[in-house]
Design an enzyme around this catalytic site. Structure first.
Site, PDB file in Angstrom:
ATOM      1  N   LYS A  44      -4.170   1.793  -9.559  1.00 44.76           N
ATOM      2  CA  LYS A  44      -2.877   2.345  -9.079  1.00 44.76           C
ATOM      3  C   LYS A  44      -2.047   1.340  -8.288  1.00 44.76           C
ATOM      4  CE  LYS A  44      -3.712   5.847 -11.237  1.00 44.76           C
ATOM      5  NZ  LYS A  44      -2.971   5.938 -12.524  1.00 44.76           N
ATOM      6  N   SER A  45      -2.278   0.059  -8.584  1.00 49.60           N
ATOM      7  CA  SER A  45      -1.559  -0.978  -7.832  1.00 49.60           C
ATOM      8  C   SER A  45      -0.567  -1.761  -8.689  1.00 49.60           C
ATOM      9  CB  SER A  45      -2.566  -1.974  -7.237  1.00 49.60           C
ATOM     10  OG  SER A  45      -3.464  -1.303  -6.390  1.00 49.60           O
ATOM     11  N   THR A  47      -1.232  -2.107 -12.553  1.00 50.68           N
ATOM     12  CA  THR A  47      -1.911  -2.563 -13.770  1.00 50.68           C
ATOM     13  C   THR A  47      -1.010  -2.420 -15.005  1.00 50.68           C
ATOM     14  OG1 THR A  47      -3.721  -1.307 -12.752  1.00 50.68           O
ATOM     15  CG2 THR A  47      -4.201  -2.442 -14.824  1.00 50.68           C
ATOM     16  N   TRP A  77      -8.612  -3.717 -20.931  1.00 51.93           N
ATOM     17  CA  TRP A  77      -9.478  -3.816 -19.743  1.00 51.93           C
ATOM     18  C   TRP A  77     -10.773  -4.505 -20.146  1.00 51.93           C
ATOM     19  CZ3 TRP A  77      -6.031   0.194 -19.500  1.00 51.93           C
ATOM     20  CH2 TRP A  77      -5.469   0.465 -18.241  1.00 51.93           C
ATOM     21  N   HIS A  99     -10.255  -4.055 -13.093  1.00 52.51           N
ATOM     22  CA  HIS A  99     -10.287  -3.484 -11.735  1.00 52.51           C
ATOM     23  C   HIS A  99     -11.525  -3.989 -10.983  1.00 52.51           C
ATOM     24  CE1 HIS A  99      -7.012  -0.782 -12.483  1.00 52.51           C
ATOM     25  NE2 HIS A  99      -7.673   0.113 -13.177  1.00 52.51           N
ATOM     26  N   ARG A 121      -1.100  -3.428  -3.595  1.00 49.95           N
ATOM     27  CA  ARG A 121      -0.075  -2.415  -3.264  1.00 49.95           C
ATOM     28  C   ARG A 121      -0.462  -1.743  -1.965  1.00 49.95           C
ATOM     29  NH1 ARG A 121       1.584   2.868  -7.059  1.00 49.95           N
ATOM     30  NH2 ARG A 121       3.564   3.297  -5.995  1.00 49.95           N
ATOM     31  N   SER A 129      -0.631   7.813  -5.339  1.00 56.32           N
ATOM     32  CA  SER A 129      -0.555   7.700  -6.797  1.00 56.32           C
ATOM     33  C   SER A 129      -1.859   8.196  -7.431  1.00 56.32           C
ATOM     34  CB  SER A 129      -0.280   6.238  -7.167  1.00 56.32           C
ATOM     35  OG  SER A 129      -0.212   6.083  -8.552  1.00 56.32           O
ATOM     36  N   GLY A 250       7.196   5.355  -9.175  1.00 59.05           N
ATOM     37  CA  GLY A 250       7.461   3.917  -9.248  1.00 59.05           C
ATOM     38  C   GLY A 250       8.226   3.369  -8.066  1.00 59.05           C
TER      39      GLY A 250
HETATM   40  N1  LIG Z   1       7.817  -0.619 -14.150  1.00 64.05           N
HETATM   41  C1  LIG Z   1       7.272  -0.028 -13.081  1.00 64.05           C
HETATM   42  N2  LIG Z   1       7.964   0.007 -11.915  1.00 64.05           N
HETATM   43  C2  LIG Z   1       7.444   0.607 -10.811  1.00 64.05           C
HETATM   44  N3  LIG Z   1       6.229   1.222 -10.802  1.00 64.05           N
HETATM   45  C3  LIG Z   1       5.524   1.220 -11.947  1.00 64.05           C
HETATM   46  C4  LIG Z   1       5.977   0.595 -13.125  1.00 64.05           C
HETATM   47  N4  LIG Z   1       5.032   0.761 -14.081  1.00 64.05           N
HETATM   48  C5  LIG Z   1       4.034   1.476 -13.521  1.00 64.05           C
HETATM   49  N5  LIG Z   1       4.321   1.764 -12.243  1.00 64.05           N
HETATM   50  C6  LIG Z   1       3.567   2.580 -11.273  1.00 64.05           C
HETATM   51  O1  LIG Z   1       2.249   2.064 -11.081  1.00 64.05           O
HETATM   52  C7  LIG Z   1       1.382   3.168 -10.718  1.00 64.05           C
HETATM   53  C8  LIG Z   1       0.225   3.221 -11.693  1.00 64.05           C
HETATM   54  O2  LIG Z   1      -0.616   2.141 -11.348  1.00 64.05           O
HETATM   55  P1  LIG Z   1      -1.561   1.431 -12.396  1.00 64.05           P
HETATM   56  O3  LIG Z   1      -0.799   1.101 -13.616  1.00 64.05           O
HETATM   57  O4  LIG Z   1      -2.236   0.335 -11.677  1.00 64.05           O
HETATM   58  O5  LIG Z   1      -2.589   2.602 -12.732  1.00 64.05           O
HETATM   59  S1  LIG Z   1      -4.016   2.416 -13.420  1.00 64.05           S
HETATM   60  O6  LIG Z   1      -4.890   1.734 -12.438  1.00 64.05           O
HETATM   61  O7  LIG Z   1      -3.848   1.643 -14.656  1.00 64.05           O
HETATM   62  O8  LIG Z   1      -4.466   3.810 -13.689  1.00 64.05           O
HETATM   63  C9  LIG Z   1       2.244   4.438 -10.794  1.00 64.05           C
HETATM   64  O9  LIG Z   1       2.730   4.613  -9.461  1.00 64.05           O
HETATM   65  P2  LIG Z   1       3.270   6.002  -8.879  1.00 64.05           P
HETATM   66  O10 LIG Z   1       4.574   6.259  -9.580  1.00 64.05           O
HETATM   67  O11 LIG Z   1       3.457   5.770  -7.400  1.00 64.05           O
HETATM   68  O12 LIG Z   1       2.237   7.045  -9.164  1.00 64.05           O
HETATM   69  C10 LIG Z   1       3.316   4.002 -11.765  1.00 64.05           C
HETATM   70  O13 LIG Z   1       4.486   4.773 -11.722  1.00 64.05           O
END
Ligand SMILES: Nc1ncnc2c1ncn2[C@@H]1O[C@H](COP(=O)(O)OS(=O)(=O)O)[C@@H](OP(=O)(O)O)[C@H]1O
Length: 287
Positions: A44-45, A47, A77, A99, A121, A129, A250
């Protein structure tokens, strides 16, 4: 850990849906090549964002792969069950995500010249998240109340263990110029600037126009529309986006809409204690 949805690997909780002994053995035995690029994150940082950005930077901004290949096959992954199917077929330079904490990387990674992009993050936003993700993903246990989930997060009874252990393992790694540290928050604030740093790090000289195109393609609103990246290809009974979309908000700082002052105090105190003496500082420490 009463659930059959999880198992422990070196003391770290992993979901059975995409990990098993075989996939973890594959990851451990994996022969890392010097040209490999790893985007490493605590869940959730950022990826999914990296699965979009890294191939675009490596291939000079060609949008074809990100518009035609699901992210899990495009930038797989290392430790998941699909890795064995996908990774050996990837053209060089291979880009993958993981991860894993530093010490659980495959032995061949350490002496290699493979590069790492480590994204951190704000852990409060990571937790928020993750909380919403647990509500929409049927292969994970219900997170319980926000307060219950907060306590699990702080004690490391969550996927991939404690945030502080993960961050310390990678921030203290001795990889020199093989590793680039970026934060999710920097990407939210100045994606174009991060793309420039990333391109330099990966040895790609992208034109201004290409950087603009990549930044535009990778913004939250556009990624949310990309079926190859927004997890809409996953059946609803596995990930129910009506409960919470995978690309949810996001933003940086959504934790302020979720934490009570008491929860904020407790979370901050525990993190401070665990990061004490590390010299690892983040912009959100001052918030
Ligand atoms: N382009 C872009 N811009 C801003 N934020 C983005 C973007 N792409 C993915 N996200 C946000 O990243 C969060 C998901 O994290 P991960 O992709 O690391 O999740 S995972 O570990 O693969 O399950 C999740 O955060 P939250 O919205 O706070 O839940 C996604 O919305």
């Amino acid at each position: 850990m009463a659930s059959d949805r999880y198992f422990l690997h070196h003391g770290i909780l992993l979901p059975t849906v995409v990990h098993n002994e075989e996939s973890l053995k594959y990851a451990n035995d994996f022969k890392v090549q010097d040209s490999d690029v790893f985007a490493i994150t605590y869940p959730k940082s950022g990826t999914t964002w990296m699965q979009e950005i890294v191939p675009l930077v490596l291939n000079g901004g060609d949008l074809t792969p990100v518009q035609t290949i699901p992210n899990w096959d495009r930038v797989p992954w290392l430790e998941e069950t699909r890795a064995a199917l996908v990774l050996n077929r990837l053209p060089s330079p291979r880009a993958m995500v993981s991860h894993m904490p530093y010490h659980l990387m495959p032995p061949s990674f350490f002496p290699s010249k493979a590069k790492v992009i480590y994204v951190t993050r704000n852990p409060k936003d990571v937790m928020v998240s993750s909380f919403h993700f647990h509500k929409m993903a049927s292969f994970l246990d219900d997170p319980g109340t926000f307060d219950e989930f907060l306590n699990k997060f702080l004690s490391g009874q969550v996927l991939f263990g404690k945030w502080t252990d993960h961050v310390k393992s990678w921030r203290n790694s001795d990889l020199g110029d093989r590793i680039l540290y970026i934060t999710y928050e920097e990407m939210v604030k100045d994606l174009r600037g991060v793309l420039e740093r990333l391109s330099r790090f990966l040895g790609r000289d992208l034109s201004e126009e290409t950087l603009d195109r990549v930044a535009n393609h990778c913004c939250f609103s556009n990624m949310k529309l990309n079926a190859m990246s927004n997890y809409s290809l996953v059946p609803q009974e596995i990930m129910d986006s009506s409960k919470s979309p995978f690309l949810r908000k996001g933003v940086a700082g959504d934790w302020k809409n979720h934490f009570s002052p008491e929860q904020d105090f407790k979370f901050t105190a525990v993190l401070k204690e665990e990061m004490n003496g590390t010299n690892i500082k983040f912009p959100w420490d001052e918030e």
